[in-house]
Design a protein around this motif. Structure first.
Motif, PDB file in Angstrom:
ATOM      1  N   VAL A  18       0.846  -1.187   0.000  1.00 28.35           N
ATOM      2  CA  VAL A  18       0.000   0.000   0.000  1.00 28.35           C
ATOM      3  C   VAL A  18       0.885   1.243   0.000  1.00 28.35           C
ATOM      4  CG1 VAL A  18      -1.816   1.272   1.204  1.00 28.35           C
ATOM      5  CG2 VAL A  18      -1.781  -1.232   1.297  1.00 28.35           C
ATOM      6  N   PHE A  19       0.560   2.186  -0.863  1.00 28.13           N
ATOM      7  CA  PHE A  19       1.203   3.504  -0.860  1.00 28.13           C
ATOM      8  C   PHE A  19       0.184   4.511  -0.341  1.00 28.13           C
ATOM      9  CE2 PHE A  19       3.493   1.070  -4.033  1.00 28.13           C
ATOM     10  CZ  PHE A  19       4.816   1.366  -3.736  1.00 28.13           C
ATOM     11  N   VAL A  20       0.600   5.286   0.648  1.00 22.59           N
ATOM     12  CA  VAL A  20      -0.282   6.267   1.274  1.00 22.59           C
ATOM     13  C   VAL A  20       0.273   7.654   0.981  1.00 22.59           C
ATOM     14  CG1 VAL A  20      -1.350   7.061   3.414  1.00 22.59           C
ATOM     15  CG2 VAL A  20      -0.799   4.631   3.114  1.00 22.59           C
ATOM     16  N   THR A  21      -0.520   8.492   0.367  1.00 24.20           N
ATOM     17  CA  THR A  21      -0.090   9.851   0.076  1.00 24.20           C
ATOM     18  C   THR A  21      -1.291  10.772   0.256  1.00 24.20           C
ATOM     19  OG1 THR A  21       1.073  11.234  -1.521  1.00 24.20           O
ATOM     20  CG2 THR A  21      -0.550   9.702  -2.410  1.00 24.20           C
ATOM     21  N   PRO A  47      12.567   7.496  -0.259  1.00 26.54           N
ATOM     22  CA  PRO A  47      12.844   8.016  -1.609  1.00 26.54           C
ATOM     23  C   PRO A  47      12.327   7.055  -2.668  1.00 26.54           C
ATOM     24  CG  PRO A  47      14.754   8.267  -0.195  1.00 26.54           C
ATOM     25  CD  PRO A  47      13.775   7.447   0.584  1.00 26.54           C
ATOM     26  N   ALA A  48      11.704   7.612  -3.695  1.00 24.64           N
ATOM     27  CA  ALA A  48      11.084   6.775  -4.730  1.00 24.64           C
ATOM     28  C   ALA A  48      12.099   5.857  -5.392  1.00 24.64           C
ATOM     29  CB  ALA A  48      10.403   7.657  -5.770  1.00 24.64           C
ATOM     30  N   CYS A  73       4.078   8.566   1.673  1.00 24.59           N
ATOM     31  CA  CYS A  73       4.776   9.546   0.846  1.00 24.59           C
ATOM     32  C   CYS A  73       4.211  10.940   1.100  1.00 24.59           C
ATOM     33  CB  CYS A  73       4.611   9.214  -0.638  1.00 24.59           C
ATOM     34  SG  CYS A  73       4.802   7.471  -1.033  1.00 24.59           S
ATOM     35  N   ASP A  74       5.072  11.925   1.213  1.00 22.95           N
ATOM     36  CA  ASP A  74       4.572  13.281   1.417  1.00 22.95           C
ATOM     37  C   ASP A  74       5.384  14.287   0.610  1.00 22.95           C
ATOM     38  OD1 ASP A  74       6.889  13.916   2.856  1.00 22.95           O
ATOM     39  OD2 ASP A  74       5.974  13.476   4.783  1.00 22.95           O
ATOM     40  N   ALA A  82       7.200  13.300  -8.697  1.00 28.62           N
ATOM     41  CA  ALA A  82       7.471  12.990 -10.100  1.00 28.62           C
ATOM     42  C   ALA A  82       8.155  11.629 -10.205  1.00 28.62           C
ATOM     43  CB  ALA A  82       8.332  14.077 -10.729  1.00 28.62           C
ATOM     44  N   ASP A  83       9.127  11.375  -9.329  1.00 27.56           N
ATOM     45  CA  ASP A  83       9.797  10.078  -9.308  1.00 27.56           C
ATOM     46  C   ASP A  83       8.829   8.968  -8.894  1.00 27.56           C
ATOM     47  OD1 ASP A  83      12.119  11.403  -9.966  1.00 27.56           O
ATOM     48  OD2 ASP A  83      12.810  11.559  -7.893  1.00 27.56           O
ATOM     49  N   LEU A  84       7.940   9.267  -7.939  1.00 33.58           N
ATOM     50  CA  LEU A  84       6.990   8.271  -7.455  1.00 33.58           C
ATOM     51  C   LEU A  84       6.070   7.806  -8.575  1.00 33.58           C
ATOM     52  CD1 LEU A  84       5.688   6.653  -5.163  1.00 33.58           C
ATOM     53  CD2 LEU A  84       4.272   8.659  -4.655  1.00 33.58           C
TER      54      LEU A  84
END
Length: 318
Positions: A18-21, A47-48, A73-74, A82-84
């Motif tokens: 899971v990615f949380v942003t 870091p992505a 991620c914040d 952008a990298d993410l």
């Protein structure tokens, strides 16, 4: 990118990664704590470029995750998003299932939260207002929000409500299994419990200590357990005690409580409390709760028994 990401979404496996942003101030820290309570290994602001390394170590030979991961991620690193986006596209292209959660809130609420916290918004540069920083962040996150599998609006949510929503989306078990219950016995003569949410005193029940054949045994032994459990007083007590548990336990679950300690006490923590702590734990397990049972003072009871053996005429209670 949104279509590609959602094409990779398979509910069962996706919940393991899971990615949380989302917007700063919308509840990412609270969300991370919620995932930790659900058994996820949480990483904040990774870091992505390190995401591929993370996945290499977290996936087994069969390609499945060896443990559940939540990556938060914040906007502390402006180039991060952008990298993410690029890394998530690569993950989707490889067919690795994942899920993205985007936390949002109204601009007015975000401004109010930042004013209350007195913290600087991560995108506020010299001369910018909080509102301008929020607007810049919203523009930066536009594509990620559109690509998210779940968007949670926390504008009118209390922290407890956010935790409940995340459990609804990601808990693989019954909701009550999210509550970790510890039932433990103790002896009042060794000190009252300090960490218990519920304390029940069973010293009113007949005491096996006064039966010489049972004195050296514990509530884990069948003769003591039968002595305690088959008394009329105990049968009536257990009926009422279980009725009380059936009322309060769902309330703790609804509140979002993650840990609950129930302490069952008798005089020495050797006989009655041990048998009834075991019975309480067994009952809660039948109701679907995740329970562990321990006995705080059994080692102390053992030392007391040794001392009493040297004093045959002792009239002391257990």
């Amino acid at each position: 990118m949104g279509a590609d990401m959602n094409a990779s979404f398979q509910q069962d496996d996706a919940n393991d990664l899971v990615f949380v942003t989302g917007m700063s101030g919308a509840g990412r820290t609270e969300a991370m704590h919620s995932f930790e309570d659900l058994g996820y290994f949480c990483i904040d602001n990774l870091p992505a470029s390190l995401i591929p390394n993370l996945l290499d170590t977290a996936r087994g030979a069969d390609g499945h995750m060896t443990r559940k991961l939540a990556v938060v991620c914040d906007a502390r690193n402006k180039a991060f998003f952008a990298d993410l986006q690029g890394e998530l596209k690569k993950i989707a292209d490889k067919g690795i299932p994942f899920r993205m959660v985007f936390l949002d809130a109204g601009d007015d609420k975000l401004v109010a939260r930042y004013k209350a916290s007195r913290r600087k918004h991560p995108l506020c540069e010299e001369g910018m207002t909080i509102a301008q920083g929020i607007a810049a962040e919203r523009a930066l996150l536009f594509d990620l929000r559109n690509a998210a599998h779940d968007v949670i609006d926390t504008t009118d949510m209390l922290p407890m409500q956010l935790r409940t929503r995340i459990r609804e989306l990601f808990s693989e078990n019954e909701e009550r299994e999210g509550l970790a219950v510890t039932v433990y016995s103790f002896g009042f003569k060794h000190g009252a419990p300090l960490d218990a949410d519920i304390v029940i005193d069973v010293r009113f029940l007949p005491n096996p200590y006064y039966d010489p054949a049972l004195r050296s045994l514990t509530g884990l032994d069948v003769p003591v357990r039968d002595f305690v459990m088959y008394r009329d007083e105990t049968v009536e007590f257990l009926k009422r005690w279980r009725e009380l548990l059936d009322v309060v336990m769902p309330g703790y679950v609804k509140e979002g409580k993650q840990q609950l300690a129930i302490a069952v006490g008798c005089t020495g923590g050797q006989h009655r409390s041990v048998a009834l702590a075991e019975s309480t734990g067994d009952y809660l397990k039948t109701r679907g709760y995740r329970v562990s049972v321990t006995h705080r003072d059994l080692p102390l009871a053992e030392s007391v028994r040794c001392a009493l053996d040297e004093t045959p005429d002792s009239k002391k209670d257990e």
